[in-house]
Design a protein around this motif. Structure first.
Motif, PDB file in Angstrom:
ATOM      1  N   LYS A   1       0.812  -1.218   0.000  1.00 31.94           N
ATOM      2  CA  LYS A   1       0.000   0.000   0.000  1.00 31.94           C
ATOM      3  C   LYS A   1       0.849   1.273   0.000  1.00 31.94           C
ATOM      4  O   LYS A   1       0.318   2.370  -0.069  1.00 31.94           O
ATOM      5  N   ASN A   2       2.164   1.107   0.052  1.00 32.16           N
ATOM      6  CA  ASN A   2       3.055   2.262   0.080  1.00 32.16           C
ATOM      7  C   ASN A   2       3.237   2.796  -1.343  1.00 32.16           C
ATOM      8  O   ASN A   2       4.005   2.258  -2.132  1.00 32.16           O
ATOM      9  N   GLU A   3       2.528   3.866  -1.658  1.00 35.11           N
ATOM     10  CA  GLU A   3       2.568   4.427  -3.013  1.00 35.11           C
ATOM     11  C   GLU A   3       3.931   4.998  -3.360  1.00 35.11           C
ATOM     12  O   GLU A   3       4.357   4.959  -4.514  1.00 35.11           O
ATOM     13  N   GLN A   4       4.630   5.545  -2.373  1.00 40.68           N
ATOM     14  CA  GLN A   4       5.950   6.114  -2.632  1.00 40.68           C
ATOM     15  C   GLN A   4       6.934   5.022  -3.064  1.00 40.68           C
ATOM     16  O   GLN A   4       7.735   5.223  -3.977  1.00 40.68           O
ATOM     17  N   LEU A   5       6.857   3.860  -2.437  1.00 39.77           N
ATOM     18  CA  LEU A   5       7.707   2.735  -2.844  1.00 39.77           C
ATOM     19  C   LEU A   5       7.355   2.279  -4.258  1.00 39.77           C
ATOM     20  O   LEU A   5       8.247   2.002  -5.068  1.00 39.77           O
ATOM     21  N   GLN A   6       6.067   2.199  -4.556  1.00 40.57           N
ATOM     22  CA  GLN A   6       5.636   1.784  -5.901  1.00 40.57           C
ATOM     23  C   GLN A   6       6.170   2.763  -6.947  1.00 40.57           C
ATOM     24  O   GLN A   6       6.674   2.365  -7.993  1.00 40.57           O
ATOM     25  N   HIS A   7       6.055   4.059  -6.640  1.00 38.36           N
ATOM     26  CA  HIS A   7       6.536   5.092  -7.562  1.00 38.36           C
ATOM     27  C   HIS A   7       8.057   5.014  -7.721  1.00 38.36           C
ATOM     28  O   HIS A   7       8.582   5.112  -8.836  1.00 38.36           O
ATOM     29  N   THR A   8       8.761   4.832  -6.616  1.00 38.12           N
ATOM     30  CA  THR A   8      10.227   4.736  -6.659  1.00 38.12           C
ATOM     31  C   THR A   8      10.669   3.532  -7.480  1.00 38.12           C
ATOM     32  O   THR A   8      11.628   3.606  -8.254  1.00 38.12           O
ATOM     33  N   GLN A   9       9.950   2.432  -7.340  1.00 37.96           N
ATOM     34  CA  GLN A   9      10.278   1.246  -8.129  1.00 37.96           C
ATOM     35  C   GLN A   9      10.075   1.522  -9.619  1.00 37.96           C
ATOM     36  O   GLN A   9      10.908   1.144 -10.446  1.00 37.96           O
ATOM     37  N   GLN A  10       9.004   2.220  -9.970  1.00 36.31           N
ATOM     38  CA  GLN A  10       8.736   2.548 -11.374  1.00 36.31           C
ATOM     39  C   GLN A  10       9.836   3.450 -11.940  1.00 36.31           C
ATOM     40  O   GLN A  10      10.314   3.242 -13.051  1.00 36.31           O
ATOM     41  N   VAL A  11      10.255   4.439 -11.159  1.00 36.47           N
ATOM     42  CA  VAL A  11      11.329   5.339 -11.592  1.00 36.47           C
ATOM     43  C   VAL A  11      12.619   4.553 -11.790  1.00 36.47           C
ATOM     44  O   VAL A  11      13.345   4.748 -12.778  1.00 36.47           O
ATOM     45  N   THR A  12      12.917   3.641 -10.880  1.00 36.24           N
ATOM     46  CA  THR A  12      14.128   2.820 -10.992  1.00 36.24           C
ATOM     47  C   THR A  12      14.081   1.949 -12.239  1.00 36.24           C
ATOM     48  O   THR A  12      15.066   1.849 -12.980  1.00 36.24           O
ATOM     49  N   GLN A  13      12.935   1.329 -12.503  1.00 40.21           N
ATOM     50  CA  GLN A  13      12.810   0.498 -13.709  1.00 40.21           C
ATOM     51  C   GLN A  13      12.949   1.327 -14.971  1.00 40.21           C
ATOM     52  O   GLN A  13      13.586   0.891 -15.942  1.00 40.21           O
ATOM     53  N   ASN A  14      12.396   2.546 -14.976  1.00 44.76           N
ATOM     54  CA  ASN A  14      12.558   3.437 -16.127  1.00 44.76           C
ATOM     55  C   ASN A  14      14.014   3.840 -16.318  1.00 44.76           C
ATOM     56  O   ASN A  14      14.496   3.941 -17.452  1.00 44.76           O
ATOM     57  N   THR A  15      14.726   4.053 -15.207  1.00 46.74           N
ATOM     58  CA  THR A  15      16.140   4.411 -15.283  1.00 46.74           C
ATOM     59  C   THR A  15      16.955   3.260 -15.863  1.00 46.74           C
ATOM     60  O   THR A  15      17.858   3.472 -16.677  1.00 46.74           O
ATOM     61  N   ILE A  16      16.641   2.036 -15.468  1.00 44.85           N
ATOM     62  CA  ILE A  16      17.320   0.863 -16.021  1.00 44.85           C
ATOM     63  C   ILE A  16      17.058   0.770 -17.523  1.00 44.85           C
ATOM     64  O   ILE A  16      17.974   0.504 -18.316  1.00 44.85           O
ATOM     65  N   LYS A  17      15.826   1.023 -17.929  1.00 47.93           N
ATOM     66  CA  LYS A  17      15.471   0.992 -19.351  1.00 47.93           C
ATOM     67  C   LYS A  17      16.253   2.058 -20.117  1.00 47.93           C
ATOM     68  O   LYS A  17      16.772   1.809 -21.213  1.00 47.93           O
ATOM     69  N   GLU A  18      16.350   3.262 -19.542  1.00 48.99           N
ATOM     70  CA  GLU A  18      17.110   4.352 -20.159  1.00 48.99           C
ATOM     71  C   GLU A  18      18.585   3.973 -20.294  1.00 48.99           C
ATOM     72  O   GLU A  18      19.214   4.250 -21.317  1.00 48.99           O
ATOM     73  N   LEU A  19      19.112   3.345 -19.255  1.00 51.00           N
ATOM     74  CA  LEU A  19      20.508   2.930 -19.285  1.00 51.00           C
ATOM     75  C   LEU A  19      20.741   1.923 -20.411  1.00 51.00           C
ATOM     76  O   LEU A  19      21.725   2.020 -21.151  1.00 51.00           O
ATOM     77  N   ARG A  20      19.826   0.967 -20.570  1.00 49.44           N
ATOM     78  CA  ARG A  20      19.959  -0.027 -21.647  1.00 49.44           C
ATOM     79  C   ARG A  20      19.925   0.639 -23.017  1.00 49.44           C
ATOM     80  O   ARG A  20      20.693   0.273 -23.910  1.00 49.44           O
ATOM     81  N   SER A  21      19.041   1.620 -23.184  1.00 50.17           N
ATOM     82  CA  SER A  21      18.978   2.352 -24.453  1.00 50.17           C
ATOM     83  C   SER A  21      20.288   3.083 -24.718  1.00 50.17           C
ATOM     84  O   SER A  21      20.805   3.070 -25.834  1.00 50.17           O
ATOM     85  N   THR A  22      20.832   3.705 -23.677  1.00 51.64           N
ATOM     86  CA  THR A  22      22.089   4.443 -23.826  1.00 51.64           C
ATOM     87  C   THR A  22      23.229   3.507 -24.185  1.00 51.64           C
ATOM     88  O   THR A  22      24.040   3.799 -25.085  1.00 51.64           O
ATOM     89  N   VAL A  23      23.317   2.371 -23.509  1.00 55.48           N
ATOM     90  CA  VAL A  23      24.370   1.387 -23.808  1.00 55.48           C
ATOM     91  C   VAL A  23      24.239   0.906 -25.247  1.00 55.48           C
ATOM     92  O   VAL A  23      25.223   0.799 -25.981  1.00 55.48           O
ATOM     93  N   TRP A  24      23.009   0.635 -25.689  1.00 59.44           N
ATOM     94  CA  TRP A  24      22.785   0.199 -27.068  1.00 59.44           C
ATOM     95  C   TRP A  24      23.234   1.269 -28.052  1.00 59.44           C
ATOM     96  O   TRP A  24      23.922   0.985 -29.029  1.00 59.44           O
ATOM     97  N   LEU A  25      22.890   2.526 -27.778  1.00 59.19           N
ATOM     98  CA  LEU A  25      23.276   3.619 -28.675  1.00 59.19           C
ATOM     99  C   LEU A  25      24.793   3.796 -28.720  1.00 59.19           C
ATOM    100  O   LEU A  25      25.364   4.051 -29.778  1.00 59.19           O
TER     101      LEU A  25
END
Length: 194
Positions: A36-60
């Motif tokens: 029920k902790n929305e801040q944790l859910q949001h933080t997890q989403q931001v972290t997953q987006n950051t990992i996705k961004e990192l993968r895109s950058t490494v690919w580029l």
């Protein structure tokens, strides 16, 4: 230079990527224990987006040359989390064959499309958004079009996003035209020499 790019991409992947994965796993464990902790859910989403961004950058960084078809596949992968929500995003490659594009073009174009899609999602209130690519012998034409609320081109727009797009357009020796008006959606055309 390519060896240095590969070294940097390995460092990003092996060091920062590993740390982000650890952080994501820790946050996921905490989120599972406290669903029920929305801040944790949001933080997890931001972290997953950051990992996705990192993968895109490494690919580029890793590529010496890009095929347009591969570029479109990576773009679809990047935008996949947005599918099923508004706006409905479509990516169309109408090129007659697979053209090669230089790394500097691919990197700048990827980041421009990212920015335009993010702007449309945040500000346009659009139902549909289409990214269309058409390559010809010596140029790539890209349009990003939404059916959102549009804006007044004569109004001074603040923000780094559009300024960064202008710098990237200049770096590619490209041209950028914007067709928009209030209540008429927005279409941005890029013409890029390849």
């Amino acid at each position: 230079m390519q060896e240095e790019k590969l070294r940097i991409s390995r460092e990003l992947h092996d060091n920062i990527g590993a740390q982000l994965s650890f952080i994501n796993g820790s946050i996921q464990s905490m989120a599972n224990a406290d669903s029920k902790n929305e801040q944790l859910q949001h933080t997890q989403q931001v972290t997953q987006n950051t990992i996705k961004e990192l993968r895109s950058t490494v690919w580029l960084i890793n590529q010496q040359e890009f095929g347009l078809e591969e570029f479109v596949v990576k773009l679809r992968e990047y935008l996949k989390p947005y599918y099923g929500s508004k706006p409905n995003i479509g990516i169309v490659n109408q090129s007659d064959k697979d053209y090669s594009i230089e790394p500097i073009i691919a990197t700048n174009l990827f980041r421009i499309i990212q920015e335009l899609v993010n702007n449309a999602i945040k500000h346009a209130e659009a139902n549909t958004l289409e990214v269309k690519l058409v390559a010809e012998q010596n140029k790539l034409i890209v349009s990003v079009k939404d059916d959102g609320k549009g804006y007044d081109l004569n109004a001074k727009l603040a923000g780094y996003g559009l300024k960064n797009i202008q710098v990237r357009v200049k770096t590619m020796n490209a041209t950028c035209n914007i067709d928009t008006a209030i209540s008429s959606g927005t279409e941005i055309y890029l013409t890029i020499p390849i």
